[in-house]
Design an enzyme around this catalytic site. Structure first.
Site, PDB file in Angstrom:
ATOM      1  N   LYS A   1     -15.540 -26.613 -20.716  1.00  0.00           N
ATOM      2  CA  LYS A   1     -14.592 -26.865 -19.631  1.00  0.00           C
ATOM      3  C   LYS A   1     -14.804 -28.297 -19.148  1.00  0.00           C
ATOM      4  CE  LYS A   1     -12.791 -24.938 -15.343  1.00  0.00           C
ATOM      5  NZ  LYS A   1     -12.768 -26.156 -14.552  1.00  0.00           N
TER       6      LYS A   1
ATOM      7  N   CYS B   1     -29.467 -44.975  18.407  1.00  0.00           N
ATOM      8  CA  CYS B   1     -29.039 -45.428  17.090  1.00  0.00           C
ATOM      9  C   CYS B   1     -30.140 -46.278  16.455  1.00  0.00           C
ATOM     10  CB  CYS B   1     -27.753 -46.239  17.230  1.00  0.00           C
ATOM     11  SG  CYS B   1     -27.288 -47.098  15.729  1.00  0.00           S
TER      12      CYS B   1
ATOM     13  N   LYS C   1     -10.773 -18.067 -24.183  1.00  0.00           N
ATOM     14  CA  LYS C   1      -9.337 -17.762 -24.287  1.00  0.00           C
ATOM     15  C   LYS C   1      -9.113 -16.768 -25.416  1.00  0.00           C
ATOM     16  CE  LYS C   1      -8.309 -22.531 -23.036  1.00  0.00           C
ATOM     17  NZ  LYS C   1      -7.841 -23.839 -23.491  1.00  0.00           N
TER      18      LYS C   1
ATOM     19  N   CYS D   1     -28.761 -50.145  16.221  1.00  0.00           N
ATOM     20  CA  CYS D   1     -28.526 -51.033  17.359  1.00  0.00           C
ATOM     21  C   CYS D   1     -29.229 -50.583  18.641  1.00  0.00           C
ATOM     22  CB  CYS D   1     -27.025 -51.170  17.618  1.00  0.00           C
ATOM     23  SG  CYS D   1     -26.310 -49.715  18.385  1.00  0.00           S
TER      24      CYS D   1
ATOM     25  N   ASP E   1     -19.085 -29.157  -5.272  1.00  0.00           N
ATOM     26  CA  ASP E   1     -18.340 -28.073  -5.913  1.00  0.00           C
ATOM     27  C   ASP E   1     -18.935 -26.722  -5.544  1.00  0.00           C
ATOM     28  OD1 ASP E   1     -16.960 -30.090  -7.001  1.00  0.00           O
ATOM     29  OD2 ASP E   1     -17.452 -29.671  -9.090  1.00  0.00           O
TER      30      ASP E   1
ATOM     31  N   GLU F   1     -20.489 -25.785  -2.804  1.00  0.00           N
ATOM     32  CA  GLU F   1     -20.089 -25.368  -1.455  1.00  0.00           C
ATOM     33  C   GLU F   1     -18.636 -24.900  -1.444  1.00  0.00           C
ATOM     34  OE1 GLU F   1     -21.536 -27.841   2.111  1.00  0.00           O
ATOM     35  OE2 GLU F   1     -22.093 -28.975   0.330  1.00  0.00           O
ATOM     36  N   TYR F   2     -17.812 -25.639  -2.185  1.00  0.00           N
ATOM     37  CA  TYR F   2     -16.402 -25.274  -2.260  1.00  0.00           C
ATOM     38  C   TYR F   2     -16.254 -23.874  -2.867  1.00  0.00           C
ATOM     39  CZ  TYR F   2     -11.500 -25.308  -3.557  1.00  0.00           C
ATOM     40  OH  TYR F   2     -10.177 -24.978  -3.683  1.00  0.00           O
TER      41      TYR F   2
ATOM     42  N   TYR G   1      -5.930 -29.162 -24.961  1.00  0.00           N
ATOM     43  CA  TYR G   1      -6.435 -27.805 -25.126  1.00  0.00           C
ATOM     44  C   TYR G   1      -5.443 -26.678 -24.821  1.00  0.00           C
ATOM     45  CZ  TYR G   1      -7.222 -28.618 -20.131  1.00  0.00           C
ATOM     46  OH  TYR G   1      -7.069 -28.949 -18.818  1.00  0.00           O
TER      47      TYR G   1
ATOM     48  N   SER H   1      -3.932 -22.230 -13.093  1.00  0.00           N
ATOM     49  CA  SER H   1      -5.363 -22.511 -13.123  1.00  0.00           C
ATOM     50  C   SER H   1      -6.083 -21.292 -13.692  1.00  0.00           C
ATOM     51  CB  SER H   1      -5.858 -22.840 -11.726  1.00  0.00           C
ATOM     52  OG  SER H   1      -5.639 -21.738 -10.901  1.00  0.00           O
ATOM     53  N   LEU H   2      -7.396 -21.359 -13.715  1.00  0.00           N
ATOM     54  CA  LEU H   2      -8.181 -20.293 -14.317  1.00  0.00           C
ATOM     55  C   LEU H   2      -9.020 -19.597 -13.261  1.00  0.00           C
ATOM     56  CD1 LEU H   2      -9.563 -22.298 -17.372  1.00  0.00           C
ATOM     57  CD2 LEU H   2      -7.877 -20.466 -17.468  1.00  0.00           C
TER      58      LEU H   2
ATOM     59  N   CYS I   1     -22.391 -52.347  17.541  1.00  0.00           N
ATOM     60  CA  CYS I   1     -23.368 -51.891  16.536  1.00  0.00           C
ATOM     61  C   CYS I   1     -23.045 -52.521  15.181  1.00  0.00           C
ATOM     62  CB  CYS I   1     -23.323 -50.368  16.439  1.00  0.00           C
ATOM     63  SG  CYS I   1     -24.375 -49.720  15.136  1.00  0.00           S
TER      64      CYS I   1
ATOM     65  N   GLU J   1     -14.420 -22.827 -25.403  1.00  0.00           N
ATOM     66  CA  GLU J   1     -14.319 -24.295 -25.340  1.00  0.00           C
ATOM     67  C   GLU J   1     -15.106 -24.804 -24.141  1.00  0.00           C
ATOM     68  OE1 GLU J   1     -10.195 -25.109 -24.641  1.00  0.00           O
ATOM     69  OE2 GLU J   1      -9.512 -23.901 -26.338  1.00  0.00           O
TER      70      GLU J   1
ATOM     71  N   LYS K   1     -18.449 -20.703 -15.219  1.00  0.00           N
ATOM     72  CA  LYS K   1     -19.000 -21.958 -14.673  1.00  0.00           C
ATOM     73  C   LYS K   1     -20.521 -21.992 -14.781  1.00  0.00           C
ATOM     74  CE  LYS K   1     -15.576 -23.980 -12.004  1.00  0.00           C
ATOM     75  NZ  LYS K   1     -15.793 -24.225 -10.645  1.00  0.00           N
TER      76      LYS K   1
ATOM     77  N   CYS L   1     -23.260 -42.875  17.184  1.00  0.00           N
ATOM     78  CA  CYS L   1     -23.807 -44.002  17.927  1.00  0.00           C
ATOM     79  C   CYS L   1     -22.753 -44.462  18.920  1.00  0.00           C
ATOM     80  CB  CYS L   1     -24.151 -45.126  16.961  1.00  0.00           C
ATOM     81  SG  CYS L   1     -24.276 -46.724  17.766  1.00  0.00           S
TER      82      CYS L   1
ATOM     83  N   ASP M   1     -14.607 -31.613 -17.055  1.00  0.00           N
ATOM     84  CA  ASP M   1     -14.476 -31.854 -15.623  1.00  0.00           C
ATOM     85  C   ASP M   1     -13.681 -33.134 -15.395  1.00  0.00           C
ATOM     86  OD1 ASP M   1     -14.712 -31.516 -12.972  1.00  0.00           O
ATOM     87  OD2 ASP M   1     -16.840 -31.991 -12.847  1.00  0.00           O
TER      88      ASP M   1
HETATM   89  S1  IVH Z   1      -6.989 -23.956 -20.191  1.00  0.00           S
HETATM   90  C1  IVH Z   1      -3.646 -21.313 -18.416  1.00  0.00           C
HETATM   91  N1  IVH Z   1      -9.053 -25.211 -21.212  1.00  0.00           N
HETATM   92  O1  IVH Z   1      -9.772 -26.317 -15.754  1.00  0.00           O
HETATM   93  C2  IVH Z   1      -4.908 -21.977 -18.793  1.00  0.00           C
HETATM   94  N2  IVH Z   1      -8.488 -25.653 -18.964  1.00  0.00           N
HETATM   95  O2  IVH Z   1      -9.824 -24.361 -13.495  1.00  0.00           O
HETATM   96  C3  IVH Z   1      -4.839 -23.456 -18.731  1.00  0.00           C
HETATM   97  N3  IVH Z   1      -9.896 -27.346 -17.882  1.00  0.00           N
HETATM   98  O3  IVH Z   1      -6.482 -26.592 -14.627  1.00  0.00           O
HETATM   99  C4  IVH Z   1      -6.124 -24.151 -18.691  1.00  0.00           C
HETATM  100  N4  IVH Z   1     -11.182 -27.752 -19.614  1.00  0.00           N
HETATM  101  O4  IVH Z   1      -7.520 -28.691 -15.713  1.00  0.00           O
HETATM  102  C5  IVH Z   1      -8.292 -25.020 -20.117  1.00  0.00           C
HETATM  103  N5  IVH Z   1     -10.836 -26.297 -22.253  1.00  0.00           N
HETATM  104  C6  IVH Z   1     -10.074 -26.105 -21.182  1.00  0.00           C
HETATM  105  C7  IVH Z   1     -10.302 -26.803 -19.985  1.00  0.00           C
HETATM  106  C8  IVH Z   1      -9.485 -26.542 -18.881  1.00  0.00           C
HETATM  107  C9  IVH Z   1     -10.916 -28.072 -18.362  1.00  0.00           C
HETATM  108  C10 IVH Z   1      -9.366 -27.440 -16.495  1.00  0.00           C
HETATM  109  C11 IVH Z   1      -7.865 -27.492 -16.385  1.00  0.00           C
HETATM  110  C12 IVH Z   1      -7.513 -26.320 -15.525  1.00  0.00           C
HETATM  111  C13 IVH Z   1      -8.783 -26.025 -14.825  1.00  0.00           C
HETATM  112  C14 IVH Z   1      -8.829 -24.589 -14.409  1.00  0.00           C
END
Ligand code: IVH
Length: 685
Positions: free
Chosen positions: A119, A416, A298, A419, A34, A36-37, A234, A83-84, A440, A117, A322, A434, A121
């Protein structure tokens, strides 16, 4: 950087992120950690903010997630599942709140309630209820259209089939309610699942998130039902008939309706409380029975949420804070080389065991030879190790000041370790492979499966499962063993579970039938890197016979001669030469050809439907130009660099050059990429 370099980097980032997203979302198997991403994503966002005019078409910023995998029905979201945005530091939390105040035109110290809240995974889901009944489940997909996982969600006991309510008060049940949340697998259930998978010799999952995704996105919901999945609800999608003033209020209703809501949620009144929440959750993170990767803030009031609205693909009223990757310092004892099923040599670091965030870490991946050089990692070094979401930890850097005297740069092996065949790193590829291939032991089983697969030897009765069984018994360790199977083991089959006399005889018969195989299939079966079906056909069409090919590859000028073949590039030529130079392969071919006689290539028009037709390409195609060329050539067509009256087709990609205007002038048929593919499909039939 020049304009060209910036554009190139932006395109390369978009391509990388697309590839990584595909692996993560559609194949449930991440290619990088994650951390690196996130680094790639940040760099891409930085460049796109500075140069919005050059944002590539396939940029992450233009899509929310990843689409629908094959086999699932589509499920449209009435309210998009967005997404967030991510932040990583305390200062950015201050920034987030400042921006909200500014946007709402409020003084900086005006109180705004925030719900904080954990987050989770896992994997986002949407569960739709009509008049209190569960009617449809969906994944996020690209945010607008997800996958229909109704049957799968039904198997999770924590998802209520009917919203619980006071039977006397029908008004409590909304006419329509789309509940969003996260499906996850508890750490305990994840460990148990992996143990069971290992016992069955089945695929192991890298982390609970992948296990949850792999379990939920099953075309067969019976498998989902066997896995222990959990949920937290949530967020709210579409709804009718229940007014909520605040997010907190909504979460309390969710509990009443029967949804699990995370017990750690909290209302915060200022940045201080938000940060205290974040650091508290971080400190108890490893003691939780589910993986979290940060916290989400939120804005509590739905009115304010509405006013704040969205930027691009994420809300202005919420953000994900994060956790940093978990790190520790330890000693690297030894660098070991593993050989994977594809023949890739992967260096692994054996570490002095160290506890990172509650997990005992003893190994880390070093990816490839370049990585070791780039980070200058040596045996005996003190290293900073990081666990970032994934189970496989990585080495962040070396603490050079603590390097023991006499520590030498690591010498990557040139043979290698399994082998003894040559190990070669070719072209721009960072990976060392290899060359032992079929000989091998580390690769043999996968190579054998390829050898007998449909476009290669295509031996009926010798599918993946049977290859595995016969390989483990030691009866088929290399391709030659297939052809001596009857002679050496026909009696053994009678005693073997799953085989009767009839099925064994049938198999022997199928094997005998394949002793004379068209040359191109034989070449493809050998599994020479870079040599797919198309290239195998080009080679067969050019050399006509196995003997002709052998004569050429044995000559000193083999490389030049191979490169002269239309459709064979430098990398391919090198791979072919390396394959035939490897002594292990020479022995294999000598033995194999005592039983198998590849048939000379027969030119028939069916195989060369484009004979006499010349193609010219201009502009950027979505497939590599070499691949497009090879496809034309394998069907007997020619590819030229310039347009003339003799050109049959000009294939036009993005931003075509002067060849396009030339073609228009001469009245040559012009095809776009789709039309080109269609043409090939049609003539193939
Ligand atoms: S709220 C518009 N609450 O995180 C807001 N997301 O990177 C909707 N996630 O796609 C998301 N825990 O899959 C919300 N307590 C939480 C969360 C949460 C995990 C995930 C969710 C979202 C991603 C965003």
């Amino acid at each position: 950087m020049t304009e060209q370099e910036i554009k190139q980097e932006m395109q390369s980032l978009a391509d990388q992120l697309e590839k990584l997203d595909r692996a993560y979302h559609l194949e449930d198997s991440p290619l990088v950690s994650d951390a690196e991403y996130d680094a790639l994503r940040r760099r891409s966002e930085e460049l796109e903010a500075r140069y919005p005019q050059w944002i590539p078409k396939n940029s992450l910023s233009k899509r929310v997630g990843f689409g629908v995998a094959q086999g699932f029905q589509k499920a449209e979201h009435a309210v998009p599942m967005l997404s967030l945005g991510d932040i990583f530091s305390d200062e950015e939390v201050v920034d987030f709140m400042d921006k909200i105040h500014r946007f709402l035109d409020l003084p900086n110290d005006a109180p705004i309630e925030i719900v904080a809240e954990p987050k989770i995974d896992g994997l986002g889901f949407s569960a739709l209820y009509e008049k209190g009944r569960f009617v449809r489940g969906a994944t996020r997909g690209d945010g607008v259209v997800g996958e229909d996982i109704t049957a799968n969600l039904k198997t999770i006991p924590e998802v209520p089939q009917v919203l619980q309510h006071d039977l006397l008060d029908a008004a409590e049940v909304p006419a329509l309610l789309d509940v969003r949340g996260e499906v996850y697998m508890a750490k305990r259930d994840f460990l148990a699942l992996n143990q069971a998978q290992a016992q069955k010799n089945d695929k192991m999952f890298a982390n609970p998130r992948n296990a949850a995704a792999g379990s939920l996105r099953q075309l067969n919901p019976a498998i989902t039902a066997e896995r222990h999945l959990s949920v937290f609800a949530y967020a709210l999608g579409a709804y009718e008939g229940v007014p909520f003033a605040t997010h907190w209020d909504f979460l309390q209703h969710l509990k009443k309706w029967g949804f699990p809501v995370n017990p750690l949620i909290q209302v915060c009144h200022n940045v201080g409380e938000m940060l205290a929440f974040f650091h508290h959750i971080e400190s108890i993170r490893s003691s939780l029975d589910y993986d979290i990767d940060g916290v989400v803030y939120k804005v509590n009031s739905f009115d304010l949420q509405k006013r704040l609205g969205f930027i691009a693909r994420s809300p202005r009223w919420a953000i994900a804070h994060k956790f940093p990757a978990e790190q520790a310092t330890t000693i690297l004892k030894k660098i070991r080389i593993q050989v994977g099923r594809t023949g890739a040599l992967t260096p692994v670091a054996d570490l002095e065991p160290v506890n990172i965030g509650g997990v005992l870490v003893q190994h880390a991946t070093l990816h490839n030879a370049d990585e070791i050089v780039r980070k200058d990692i040596r045996e005996g070094d003190t290293v900073v190790v990081q666990r970032a979401g994934d189970v496989i930890p990585q080495i962040v850097r070396v603490v050079v000041e603590q390097r023991p005297e006499g520590a030498r740069p690591f010498q990557f092996p040139t043979t290698c370790p399994v082998c003894g065949a040559h190990a070669v790193k070719e072209g721009d590829d960072a990976v060392t492979y290899c060359m032992g291939g079929l000989t091998c032991p580390a690769q043999a089983m996968e190579r054998l499966k390829h050898f007998v697969s449909k476009d290669a030897f295509d031996i009926e009765g010798l599918g993946d499962k049977n290859i595995e069984q016969l390989y483990k018994l030691g009866w088929i360790k290399n391709p030659t063993d297939i052809f001596t199977l009857e002679e050496k083991h026909s009696f053994d089959f009678l005693a073997l579970g799953g085989w009767g006399q009839k099925s064994a005889l049938k198999l022997f018969d199928a094997i005998t039938q394949k002793k004379n195989l068209p040359l191109h299939r034989f070449l493809y079966a050998l599994g020479i890197p870079e040599i797919g079906e198309t290239t195998a056909k080009i080679l067969a069409a050019h050399f006509k016979s196995w003997q002709n090919l052998l004569d050429v590859v044995r000559q000193e000028t083999a490389l030049e001669q191979l490169m002269q073949v239309d459709g064979i590039g430098a990398t391919m030529a090198q791979e072919i030469k390396d394959f035939f130079d490897e002594p292990h392969n020479q022995v294999l071919l000598r033995d194999l050809c005592q039983y198998v006689v590849p048939q000379d290539y027969e030119e028939n028009n069916q195989q060369r439907p484009l004979k006499g037709k010349t193609f010219v390409f201009t502009g950027t195609l979505s497939m590599p130009r070499d691949e497009a060329k090879a496809m034309v050539q394998s069907m007997g067509g020619k590819v030229s660099g310039s347009v003339s009256a003799k050109t049959a087709y000009v294939v036009v990609g993005d931003e075509p050059g002067s060849k396009y205007t030339q073609a228009q002038k001469l009245g040559v048929v012009i095809l776009n990429e789709n039309e080109f593919k269609k043409l090939l499909d049609e003539v193939k039939k």
